[in-house]
Design a protein around this motif. Structure first.
Motif, short mmCIF file in Angstrom:
data_model
loop_
_atom_site.label_atom_id
_atom_site.label_comp_id
_atom_site.label_asym_id
_atom_site.label_seq_id
_atom_site.Cartn_x
_atom_site.Cartn_y
_atom_site.Cartn_z
N SER A 377 40.83 22.26 53.40
CA SER A 377 41.41 22.11 52.05
C SER A 377 41.21 23.38 51.23
CB SER A 377 40.78 20.91 51.33
OG SER A 377 39.38 21.09 51.18
N GLN A 378 40.06 24.04 51.38
CA GLN A 378 39.83 25.29 50.66
C GLN A 378 40.76 26.39 51.15
OE1 GLN A 378 35.56 25.59 51.45
NE2 GLN A 378 35.11 25.27 49.28
N GLN A 379 41.02 26.41 52.46
CA GLN A 379 41.93 27.40 53.02
C GLN A 379 43.35 27.18 52.49
OE1 GLN A 379 41.44 26.93 57.24
NE2 GLN A 379 39.61 28.21 57.33
N ILE A 380 43.77 25.92 52.41
CA ILE A 380 45.10 25.61 51.87
C ILE A 380 45.17 26.04 50.41
CG2 ILE A 380 46.69 23.74 51.26
CD1 ILE A 380 45.64 22.26 53.77
N GLY A 381 44.09 25.73 49.66
CA GLY A 381 44.04 26.12 48.26
C GLY A 381 44.09 27.63 48.09
N PHE A 382 43.43 28.35 49.00
CA PHE A 382 43.43 29.81 48.93
C PHE A 382 44.83 30.37 49.18
CE2 PHE A 382 43.19 33.91 51.14
CZ PHE A 382 42.51 34.66 50.19
#
Length: 495
Positions: A377-382
């Protein structure tokens, strides 16, 4: 009278302030004195007519790194005299600071060369041996004592990318059941052979790793204190076959002077020192920089031609075929180019800005992936964050491009106002869209490589730039065909 006195007082204060300001400037300018030229001083001592004992006493005041820096300035005979003067232990420490120690090893007798390597840290000795011819290296190893050979064989048994290849066997261990006086006595007896004593490693009865004790804590402890209470049982460690890339960030985070290296059964084999960590970080940065430049490996200053070609050519071949794909795609828009030839002038702007955005995003993404353990999820947000940045930058740059190119096409190229700004609008929109897509590509490609267990630095600058060229060409000519030809019919107006 009072007025005159007041004027004199004010003038005096102004003069004092000016003098104080001048003094402050002079102090500030003299705050950083010039450094002494140690190399020049060392050369003067070595080549002086002083007695050998006096020379040695004076050279003892200089760091081994400074002495290592002057070895290249000496001839072979001067170096031999210096080695004899300083003694084996000091020479071994100096060799650890040499950039190319193998050339100095080559000029020595094999017995002396073996003695120097034997007294060095095993990992440093291995680095030198690997630079020598196999026959020479094996001959020197055979001249060493058995303990030194075993340490070197152990380190050489690991692959270059494994943490075990970077460890040293210079460490002190203590048994868990000792008293404080017994622990002090054991530490002192081992310190004669192993001087890496800032952190002492504690073993259980079965010889497995239990924890670590700071030397300072042991020194200040009372003899009746419980030795086990001094032990940090949660002390960090790494396993010998772990890869450097996998553990280097963890090692940096702990900032310890040394960290133990264990085998699969938790027996301590060696330690990674802070100096080893610094060297590994430097090597990793060099490798990542090489990959970002489109190289398969780092290059050395004096590397042979064929070796350099081997590192550069593979990526260039890949990029050649990607470039041919870009050219092929451009060729499919031949009708657009023939219909409105003017738009070709601005192709380099679209491609250049697209590549710049992609390279910026790539650099930020690799840095984040190296420093952080991101969830999905953090990678998608990034990725979405980078796209938002691309959206805003593209909007700003696109608007500027719209105004500037519109005026250029109208006033310089002579197109009517409506046609000029229609083309400028297409250029600005294409630039905007290409920068958004390039931000996405620059962020998503390294993340995908990480998911596939491939070094994200392999998504190098040239690779991303070529991919973004493809994106920019499709975006630019595709929008030109749809907006300028199919919708507005400018090809008929221009021709």
């Amino acid at each position: 009278m009072n007025k005159e006195f007041k004027d004199i007082e004010e003038q005096t204060e102004d003069m004092l302030e000016e003098e104080l300001l001048q003094e402050a400037v002079e102090v500030e300018e003299s705050e950083v004195p010039e450094r002494a030229d140690y190399e020049e001083e060392i050369m003067q001592i070595i080549r002086s007519d002083e007695l050998p004992a006096d020379k040695k006493e004076r050279l003892d005041d200089y760091h081994e790194n400074d002495i290592a820096a002057v070895l290249e300035e000496l001839d072979s005979q001067e170096r031999r005299k210096l080695y004899s003067l300083l003694g084996l232990d000091r020479v071994s420490e100096i060799f650890a600071y040499l950039d190319d120690p193998e050339e100095f090893i080559e000029e020595l007798d094999e017995e002396l060369a073996a003695d120097i390597l034997e007294n060095m840290e095993p990992d440093d000795a291995v680095d030198i041996l690997e630079e020598l011819e196999d026959e020479k290296s094996e001959a020197l190893i055979q001249l060493m004592e058995e303990d030194a050979r075993e340490d070197i064989d152990l380190i050489q048994s690991y692959g270059d990318d494994e943490i075990g290849s970077k460890m040293t066997t210079n460490f002190v261990t203590l048994e868990l059941g000792l008293t404080i006086p017994q622990a002090m006595k054991s530490m002192v007896s081992q310190a004669a052979e192993n001087d890496n004593i800032s952190t002492l490693y504690v073993l259980k009865d079965d010889g497995t790793f239990y924890g670590a004790v700071d030397l300072t804590d042991l020194i200040v402890a009372r003899k009746y204190d419980d030795f086990e209470s001094l032990v940090t049982t949660s002390y960090p460690f790494v396993y010998d076959h772990e890869t450097i890339a996998d553990v280097i960030e963890e090692l940096k985070d702990y900032s310890e002077d040394s960290i133990p290296v264990l085998d699969s059964e938790k027996h301590i084999l060696g330690v990674i020192t802070s100096q080893d960590m610094t060297e590994m970080v430097d090597e990793e940065m060099g490798e990542d920089y090489a990959k970002l430049a489109g190289l398969t490996e780092e290059e050395d200053l004096e590397e042979p031609l064929l070796a350099s070609l081997r590192k550069r050519t593979p990526w260039l071949i890949v990029l050649l075929f990607l470039g041919m794909i870009v050219a092929t795609v451009t060729g499919t828009f031949e009708g657009v180019i023939a219909g409105i030839p003017t738009i070709v002038f601005f192709q380099s702007v679209i491609l250049g800005m697209s590549g710049n955005v992609g390279t910026q995003t790539l650099a930020v993404t690799i840095r984040v992936l190296m420093d952080e353990e991101l969830t999905t999820s953090q990678q998608i947000g990034f990725v979405f964050k980078e796209m938002r940045i691309g959206f805003c930058n593209g909007l700003i740059v696109g608007l500027i491009s719209f105004v500037v190119t519109g005026m250029y096409i109208h006033f310089i190229k002579g197109f009517i106002f409506s046609s000029a700004f229609a083309m400028a609008g297409c250029i600005g929109c294409a630039l905007w869209v290409a920068m958004i897509i390039s931000s996405f590509v620059g962020a998503i490609v390294p993340i995908i490589f990480t998911k596939l267990k491939v070094d994200p630095a392999v998504a190098s600058g040239p690779l991303i730039s070529t991919m973004n060229d493809l994106v920019a060409v499709i975006t630019y000519y595709g929008m030109s065909m749809i907006l300028l030809i199919n919708v507005l019919g400018l090809d008929k107006v221009v021709n």
